[in-house]
Write an enzyme that holds these catalytic residues in place. Structure first.
Site, PDB file in Angstrom:
ATOM      1  N   ARG A  85       3.059  -4.075 -29.781  1.00 50.73           N
ATOM      2  CA  ARG A  85       3.287  -3.586 -28.371  1.00 50.73           C
ATOM      3  C   ARG A  85       3.664  -4.523 -27.034  1.00 50.73           C
ATOM      4  O   ARG A  85       4.645  -3.846 -26.504  1.00 50.73           O
ATOM      5  CB  ARG A  85       1.747  -3.957 -27.491  1.00 50.73           C
ATOM      6  CG  ARG A  85       0.911  -3.013 -26.947  1.00 50.73           C
ATOM      7  CD  ARG A  85       0.043  -3.076 -26.851  1.00 50.73           C
ATOM      8  NE  ARG A  85      -1.293  -2.115 -27.913  1.00 50.73           N
ATOM      9  CZ  ARG A  85      -1.317  -1.056 -27.496  1.00 50.73           C
ATOM     10  NH1 ARG A  85      -0.725  -0.364 -26.391  1.00 50.73           N
ATOM     11  NH2 ARG A  85      -1.684  -0.042 -28.557  1.00 50.73           N
ATOM     12  N   ASN A 109      -2.127   2.641 -11.096  1.00 46.49           N
ATOM     13  CA  ASN A 109      -2.147   3.940 -11.637  1.00 46.49           C
ATOM     14  C   ASN A 109      -3.884   4.767 -11.092  1.00 46.49           C
ATOM     15  O   ASN A 109      -4.248   4.861 -10.927  1.00 46.49           O
ATOM     16  CB  ASN A 109      -3.177   3.369 -13.346  1.00 46.49           C
ATOM     17  CG  ASN A 109      -3.750   3.758 -14.157  1.00 46.49           C
ATOM     18  OD1 ASN A 109      -2.520   5.260 -15.210  1.00 46.49           O
ATOM     19  ND2 ASN A 109      -5.221   4.393 -14.806  1.00 46.49           N
ATOM     20  N   HIS A 127      -6.432   7.487 -13.317  1.00 41.82           N
ATOM     21  CA  HIS A 127      -7.448   7.557 -13.695  1.00 41.82           C
ATOM     22  C   HIS A 127      -8.505   8.628 -13.770  1.00 41.82           C
ATOM     23  O   HIS A 127      -9.328   8.748 -12.602  1.00 41.82           O
ATOM     24  CB  HIS A 127      -8.555   6.419 -14.029  1.00 41.82           C
ATOM     25  CG  HIS A 127      -9.144   7.028 -15.411  1.00 41.82           C
ATOM     26  ND1 HIS A 127      -8.647   6.679 -16.488  1.00 41.82           N
ATOM     27  CD2 HIS A 127     -10.755   6.987 -15.685  1.00 41.82           C
ATOM     28  CE1 HIS A 127      -9.879   7.232 -17.808  1.00 41.82           C
ATOM     29  NE2 HIS A 127     -10.576   6.932 -16.916  1.00 41.82           N
ATOM     30  N   SER A 143      -9.493   8.874  -9.903  1.00 41.97           N
ATOM     31  CA  SER A 143      -9.346   6.787  -9.132  1.00 41.97           C
ATOM     32  C   SER A 143      -8.213   6.445  -8.852  1.00 41.97           C
ATOM     33  O   SER A 143      -7.380   7.046  -9.933  1.00 41.97           O
ATOM     34  CB  SER A 143     -10.012   6.185  -9.710  1.00 41.97           C
ATOM     35  OG  SER A 143     -11.645   6.786  -9.937  1.00 41.97           O
ATOM     36  N   ASP A 180      -8.626   0.027 -17.504  1.00 42.40           N
ATOM     37  CA  ASP A 180      -9.482   1.070 -16.648  1.00 42.40           C
ATOM     38  C   ASP A 180     -10.084   0.266 -15.328  1.00 42.40           C
ATOM     39  O   ASP A 180     -10.990   0.663 -14.846  1.00 42.40           O
ATOM     40  CB  ASP A 180      -9.633   2.769 -17.051  1.00 42.40           C
ATOM     41  CG  ASP A 180      -8.443   2.996 -18.079  1.00 42.40           C
ATOM     42  OD1 ASP A 180      -7.581   2.781 -17.204  1.00 42.40           O
ATOM     43  OD2 ASP A 180      -8.813   4.206 -18.555  1.00 42.40           O
TER      44      ASP A 180
HETATM   45  C1  GAR Z   1      -3.914  13.092 -15.636  1.00 36.73           C
HETATM   46  O1  GAR Z   1      -5.005  13.660 -15.367  1.00 36.73           O
HETATM   47  C2  GAR Z   1      -3.844  11.568 -15.548  1.00 36.73           C
HETATM   48  O2  GAR Z   1      -5.306  11.102 -14.614  1.00 36.73           O
HETATM   49  C3  GAR Z   1      -4.023  11.555 -17.270  1.00 36.73           C
HETATM   50  O3  GAR Z   1      -3.580  11.865 -17.451  1.00 36.73           O
HETATM   51  C4  GAR Z   1      -3.195  13.039 -16.957  1.00 36.73           C
HETATM   52  C5  GAR Z   1      -1.413  13.052 -16.773  1.00 36.73           C
HETATM   53  O4  GAR Z   1      -1.105  14.302 -16.155  1.00 36.73           O
HETATM   54  N1  GAR Z   1      -4.272  10.074 -17.182  1.00 36.73           N
HETATM   55  C6  GAR Z   1      -4.417   9.105 -17.864  1.00 36.73           C
HETATM   56  O5  GAR Z   1      -5.149   9.840 -18.408  1.00 36.73           O
HETATM   57  C7  GAR Z   1      -4.606   7.423 -17.814  1.00 36.73           C
HETATM   58  N2  GAR Z   1      -5.550   7.057 -18.949  1.00 36.73           N
HETATM   59  P1  GAR Z   1       0.190  14.362 -15.237  1.00 36.73           P
HETATM   60  O6  GAR Z   1       0.937  14.043 -16.262  1.00 36.73           O
HETATM   61  O7  GAR Z   1       0.211  15.966 -15.641  1.00 36.73           O
HETATM   62  O8  GAR Z   1       0.162  13.658 -14.577  1.00 36.73           O
END
Ligand code: GAR
Length: 191
Positions: free
Chosen positions: A65, A107, A109, A136, A145
């Site tokens: 990582r 970010n 979330h 959020s 998060d």
């Molecule tokens: C979105 O719903 C975002 O909030 C979530 O993934 C999706 C991405 O969609 N993010 C997370 O879960 C972060 N841990 P997208 O690629 O179409 O924007």
């Protein structure tokens, strides 16, 4: 203009909403690059077609990582962004990476933080009997998060919702929320 680098892992619909807002001149931003940890992220092609620089830093090619995060940070630094925008970027980041971009790392979330950190937020919200759910936009800190919330959007949870119908209702709001949160950051930066 405020310079952004956007990090994605997949579909990139939130990224698209930010690109669209930038193209409409709603935000005084310049999207310097879109980076992905996955070579097959659908959002890369869209960004490329929109005339934005793209690059892939494939996490599978790194032994740790730490080494992946170092390479990603070095790539981001080439663009000297004011903000690094995580938009469906599905990698947990090291404390070193987060520190390096402290105050500049944002970010989205899919929950009303501090509720439902981590994955499967929509299913968990339904199972918890929540009447309200949402998304959020927040500053990223070393804790997953966590970090100060910039803006949230709420949606109702309906009695016949499953994770997919609820996710779709939240996503629609995400596409308004992320540009609005970036607008707030850009405005504050200009003050
Ligand atoms: C979105 O719903 C975002 O909030 C979530 O993934 C999706 C991405 O969609 N993010 C997370 O879960 C972060 N841990 P997208 O690629 O179409 O924007």
């Amino acid at each position: 203009k405020t310079r952004l680098v956007i990090l994605i892992s997949g579909r990139g619909s939130n990224m698209r909403s930010i690109i669209a807002a930038a193209e409409q001149g709603e935000l005084n931003i310049d999207i310097a690059a879109v980076l992905s940890n996955r070579p097959d992220a659908a959002g890369l092609q869209f960004a490329h077609d929109a005339g934005i620089s793209t690059a892939v830093i494939d996490h599978k090619l790194f032994e740790s990582r730490e080494s992946f995060d170092k390479a990603m940070a070095a790539e981001i630094d080439r663009y000297q962004p004011d903000f690094v925008i995580l938009a469906g970027f599905m990698r947990i980041l090291t404390a070193e990476f987060v520190d390096h971009f402290a105050g500049r790392l944002i970010n989205i979330h899919p929950s009303l933080l501090p509720k439902f950190k981590g994955l499967h937020t929509h299913q968990r919200a339904i199972e918890a009997g929540e009447k309200e759910h949402g998304a959020s936009v927040h500053f990223v800190t070393a804790e997953l998060d966590d970090g100060p919330v910039i803006l949230q959007a709420k949606v109702p949870v309906l009695t016949d919702d499953d994770a997919d119908t609820l996710a779709a209702r939240v996503l629609e709001q995400e596409h308004l929320l992320y540009p609005a949160a970036i607008k707030k950051l850009v405005t504050q930066q200009a003050d």
